[in-house]
Design a protein around this motif. Structure first.
Motif, PDB file in Angstrom:
ATOM      1  N   LYS A  16     -17.619   8.772  22.992  1.00  0.00           N
ATOM      2  CA  LYS A  16     -16.629   8.491  23.857  1.00  0.00           C
ATOM      3  C   LYS A  16     -15.679   6.595  23.274  1.00  0.00           C
ATOM      4  N   GLU A  17     -16.392   6.196  21.940  1.00  0.00           N
ATOM      5  CA  GLU A  17     -15.745   5.500  21.408  1.00  0.00           C
ATOM      6  C   GLU A  17     -14.680   5.228  20.690  1.00  0.00           C
ATOM      7  N   PRO A  18     -14.026   3.684  21.194  1.00  0.00           N
ATOM      8  CA  PRO A  18     -12.719   4.087  20.503  1.00  0.00           C
ATOM      9  C   PRO A  18     -12.512   3.641  18.796  1.00  0.00           C
ATOM     10  N   GLN A  19     -11.226   5.150  18.298  1.00  0.00           N
ATOM     11  CA  GLN A  19     -12.003   5.326  17.053  1.00  0.00           C
ATOM     12  C   GLN A  19     -10.417   4.314  15.809  1.00  0.00           C
ATOM     13  N   LEU A  20      -9.873   3.821  16.919  1.00  0.00           N
ATOM     14  CA  LEU A  20      -8.372   2.422  16.197  1.00  0.00           C
ATOM     15  C   LEU A  20      -8.782   1.962  15.277  1.00  0.00           C
ATOM     16  N   TRP A  21      -9.666   0.992  15.084  1.00  0.00           N
ATOM     17  CA  TRP A  21     -10.326   0.224  14.343  1.00  0.00           C
ATOM     18  C   TRP A  21     -11.105   0.479  13.397  1.00  0.00           C
ATOM     19  N   ASN A  22     -11.563   1.931  13.703  1.00  0.00           N
ATOM     20  CA  ASN A  22     -12.483   2.857  12.356  1.00  0.00           C
ATOM     21  C   ASN A  22     -11.211   3.143  11.309  1.00  0.00           C
ATOM     22  N   GLU A  23     -10.654   4.006  12.574  1.00  0.00           N
ATOM     23  CA  GLU A  23      -9.066   4.504  11.404  1.00  0.00           C
ATOM     24  C   GLU A  23      -8.573   3.535  10.290  1.00  0.00           C
ATOM     25  N   ILE A  24      -8.235   3.040  11.100  1.00  0.00           N
ATOM     26  CA  ILE A  24      -7.616   1.368  10.008  1.00  0.00           C
ATOM     27  C   ILE A  24      -8.002   0.994   9.004  1.00  0.00           C
ATOM     28  N   ILE A  25      -9.655   0.918   9.001  1.00  0.00           N
ATOM     29  CA  ILE A  25      -9.960   0.547   8.057  1.00  0.00           C
ATOM     30  C   ILE A  25     -10.389   1.225   6.605  1.00  0.00           C
ATOM     31  N   LYS A  26     -10.191   2.688   7.599  1.00  0.00           N
ATOM     32  CA  LYS A  26     -10.811   4.057   6.675  1.00  0.00           C
ATOM     33  C   LYS A  26      -9.284   3.884   6.309  1.00  0.00           C
ATOM     34  N   PHE A  27      -8.054   3.987   6.665  1.00  0.00           N
ATOM     35  CA  PHE A  27      -6.692   3.947   6.226  1.00  0.00           C
ATOM     36  C   PHE A  27      -5.802   2.785   4.770  1.00  0.00           C
ATOM     37  N   PHE A  28      -7.510   1.470   5.499  1.00  0.00           N
ATOM     38  CA  PHE A  28      -6.818   0.411   4.045  1.00  0.00           C
ATOM     39  C   PHE A  28      -7.699   0.631   3.119  1.00  0.00           C
ATOM     40  N   ARG A  29      -9.172   0.866   3.303  1.00  0.00           N
ATOM     41  CA  ARG A  29      -9.842   1.393   2.102  1.00  0.00           C
ATOM     42  C   ARG A  29      -9.331   2.380   1.065  1.00  0.00           C
ATOM     43  N   LYS A  30      -8.549   3.500   1.668  1.00  0.00           N
ATOM     44  CA  LYS A  30      -7.647   4.402   0.566  1.00  0.00           C
ATOM     45  C   LYS A  30      -6.493   3.401  -0.058  1.00  0.00           C
ATOM     46  N   ALA A  31      -6.043   3.221   1.144  1.00  0.00           N
ATOM     47  CA  ALA A  31      -4.814   2.518   0.901  1.00  0.00           C
ATOM     48  C   ALA A  31      -5.051   1.110  -0.338  1.00  0.00           C
ATOM     49  N   SER A  32      -6.087   0.838  -0.599  1.00  0.00           N
ATOM     50  CA  SER A  32      -6.005  -0.644  -1.447  1.00  0.00           C
ATOM     51  C   SER A  32      -5.756  -0.336  -2.574  1.00  0.00           C
ATOM     52  N   THR A  33      -6.206   0.725  -3.052  1.00  0.00           N
ATOM     53  CA  THR A  33      -7.729   1.774  -3.871  1.00  0.00           C
ATOM     54  C   THR A  33      -6.515   2.668  -5.081  1.00  0.00           C
ATOM     55  N   LEU A  34      -4.456   2.374  -4.330  1.00  0.00           N
ATOM     56  CA  LEU A  34      -4.589   3.534  -5.087  1.00  0.00           C
ATOM     57  C   LEU A  34      -3.693   2.434  -7.073  1.00  0.00           C
ATOM     58  N   GLN A  35      -3.164   4.439  -7.179  1.00  0.00           N
ATOM     59  CA  GLN A  35      -2.885   4.086  -8.949  1.00  0.00           C
ATOM     60  C   GLN A  35      -2.045   4.872  -9.185  1.00  0.00           C
ATOM     61  N   PHE A  36      -0.831   4.679  -8.714  1.00  0.00           N
ATOM     62  CA  PHE A  36       0.477   5.401  -9.420  1.00  0.00           C
ATOM     63  C   PHE A  36       0.941   5.974 -10.799  1.00  0.00           C
ATOM     64  N   ASP A  37       0.957   6.995 -10.487  1.00  0.00           N
ATOM     65  CA  ASP A  37       1.484   7.849 -12.438  1.00  0.00           C
ATOM     66  C   ASP A  37       2.969   7.110 -12.249  1.00  0.00           C
ATOM     67  N   ASP A  38       3.791   6.706 -11.546  1.00  0.00           N
ATOM     68  CA  ASP A  38       5.278   6.999 -12.070  1.00  0.00           C
ATOM     69  C   ASP A  38       5.405   5.306 -11.836  1.00  0.00           C
ATOM     70  N   SER A  39       5.587   4.651 -12.645  1.00  0.00           N
ATOM     71  CA  SER A  39       5.837   3.149 -13.015  1.00  0.00           C
ATOM     72  C   SER A  39       6.905   2.707 -11.610  1.00  0.00           C
ATOM     73  N   GLU A  40       7.140   2.887 -11.432  1.00  0.00           N
ATOM     74  CA  GLU A  40       8.972   2.219 -10.110  1.00  0.00           C
ATOM     75  C   GLU A  40       7.920   2.326  -8.374  1.00  0.00           C
ATOM     76  N   SER A  41       6.998   3.608  -8.964  1.00  0.00           N
ATOM     77  CA  SER A  41       5.923   3.082  -7.572  1.00  0.00           C
ATOM     78  C   SER A  41       5.025   2.427  -7.735  1.00  0.00           C
ATOM     79  N   GLN A  42       4.423   2.227  -8.687  1.00  0.00           N
ATOM     80  CA  GLN A  42       2.930   0.909  -8.999  1.00  0.00           C
ATOM     81  C   GLN A  42       3.776   0.094  -9.431  1.00  0.00           C
ATOM     82  N   ARG A  43       5.039   0.047  -8.979  1.00  0.00           N
ATOM     83  CA  ARG A  43       5.394  -1.400  -9.520  1.00  0.00           C
ATOM     84  C   ARG A  43       5.843  -2.222  -7.411  1.00  0.00           C
ATOM     85  N   LYS A  44       6.204  -1.091  -6.808  1.00  0.00           N
ATOM     86  CA  LYS A  44       6.269  -1.403  -5.797  1.00  0.00           C
ATOM     87  C   LYS A  44       4.868  -1.859  -5.136  1.00  0.00           C
ATOM     88  N   TYR A  45       4.035  -0.789  -5.566  1.00  0.00           N
ATOM     89  CA  TYR A  45       3.159  -0.999  -4.613  1.00  0.00           C
ATOM     90  C   TYR A  45       2.110  -2.040  -4.458  1.00  0.00           C
TER      91      TYR A  45
END
Length: 380
Positions: free
Chosen positions: A174-203
């Motif tokens: 019954k533990e709340p999952q909010l911060w686990n989810e946000i940290i999981k998303f943070f870890r995945k979101a902070s290590t991305l690499q885009f093939d498209d140069s414009e997307s990479q520039r924004k990222y």
């Protein structure tokens, strides 16, 4: 919908061992390619239905019809109508998961929750699962638009329904999952690499150090609120609300992101969705509109008896966790920008959400700290 329940008579279910996660619900190892056109997709959907439901295995394909119900920014919904040998028609909903969504969605948790929520009267009944989707009962109702959610009568109905939803108990931790989810998303979101140069520039303009600091600061503040933990929908946008005007029935659907979570997050996240996919946050509910919602949420049958103290407490709780909703879905948007083939500006979505977070942060933090100083002697 009642007729469709008959397809699950024990002797008519597909042969084979059911998925352990779904307690006897028929399962199939087939997949349906969501990129196909409906005419191309139909034979695969028919094959799936025959594989799942034994009583239809000898029906001619002409007894089946398939049409698109909706295409959101995650899943594809199909309406399948089956004309049985006795002339009666059964309608089903086939939900095809968006590609790569398992990267951010816990399907085991979803499948378990669906059964208990369905038994409690929420959403569609689960009739079968397959490799990239599920088959559910068909709901005769229309999907709401963002403008519907702020109508006083519907807002009250949503609030009452959410009160009921939050009473449902799902087995397991019954533990709340909010911060686990946000940290999981943070870890995945902070290590991305885009093939498209414009997307990479924004990222690369995203300061993940700043985002991490915001997560840490907000987590600390919300920790002082002692918000109740409930089984939350976590994604109560207009597309997941259906209404049958003739019968006066409201339905919650799609529990993909459901989990035990903080009450204020579920409500604050819902309020954020008043803005729609266009993220027009001028549509965020006013304090008066929020209090109307809170009265029907806290005391569905006696809304006028809710105290000012309880209204203020839930207002602070909701609007502090509303900030967490922006962080959560903003980071989700970055991940989707990388993995989703759906034509939607997910990168832009991150910036819309994060900009609104920063715009609202000072006001919400100030309100929360003033409330905590007054009620708990914290942040004097």
């Amino acid at each position: 919908m009642g007729k469709a329940v008959e397809i699950l008579n024990a002797e008519e279910v597909a042969e084979g061992a059911p998925d352990d996660r779904t307690s006897g619900i028929p399962s199939s190892h087939l997949t349906v390619d969501h990129t196909l056109s409906i005419p191309e997709m139909k034979p695969h959907v028919v094959e799936l239905c025959k594989d799942l439901f034994k009583k239809w295995s000898n029906l001619d394909d002409s007894h089946f019809s398939v049409e698109t119900l909706s295409g959101g920014i995650t899943n594809l919904l199909l309406k399948v109508s089956v004309r049985e040998e006795n002339g009666e028609t059964v309608n089903l909903t086939v939900r095809l998961y968006g590609p790569n969504t398992d990267y951010v969605i816990d399907r085991e948790r979803e499948l378990q929750a669906i059964q208990y929520l369905s038994a409690a009267g929420f959403g569609a009944k689960l009739f079968g699962v397959f490799k990239n989707g599920m088959v559910q009962s068909f709901i005769h109702a229309r999907t709401l638009a963002p403008s519907d959610m702020r109508k006083p009568k519907l807002a009250a109905e949503i609030a009452k329904k959410l009160h009921e939803f939050h009473q449902v108990e799902i087995p397991g931790p019954k533990e709340p999952q909010l911060w686990n989810e946000i940290i999981k998303f943070f870890r995945k979101a902070s290590t991305l690499q885009f093939d498209d140069s414009e997307s990479q520039r924004k990222y690369v303009t995203v300061s993940f150090e700043e985002v991490h600091n915001e997560i840490t600061e907000l987590k600390e503040l919300t920790g002082h609120l002692n918000a109740p933990v409930v089984f939350a929908h976590n994604d109560l946008l207009c597309g997941n609300l259906m209404h049958n005007e003739d019968e006066g029935k409201l339905y919650f659907i799609d529990f993909e992101y459901g989990s035990y979570n903080y009450r204020g997050f579920d409500i604050g996240n819902h309020f954020n969705e008043y803005a729609g996919y266009e993220c027009d946050y001028s549509l965020y509910p006013t304090k008066t509109e929020q209090y109307h919602f809170f009265r029907y949420y806290l005391k569905p049958h006696q809304p006028n008896e809710v105290s000012e103290e309880d209204l203020e407490a839930l207002y602070v709780e909701t609007n502090t966790y509303m900030l967490a909703s922006h962080l959560c879905w903003g980071l989700w948007g970055l991940i989707q920008a990388k993995i989703s083939p759906i034509d939607f500006d997910y990168l832009g979505y991150f910036f819309w959400r994060y900009t609104e977070y920063k715009k609202q942060k000072e006001k919400c933090f100030t309100t929360a700290k003033a409330y905590l100083a007054k009620s708990k002697g914290i942040f004097h």
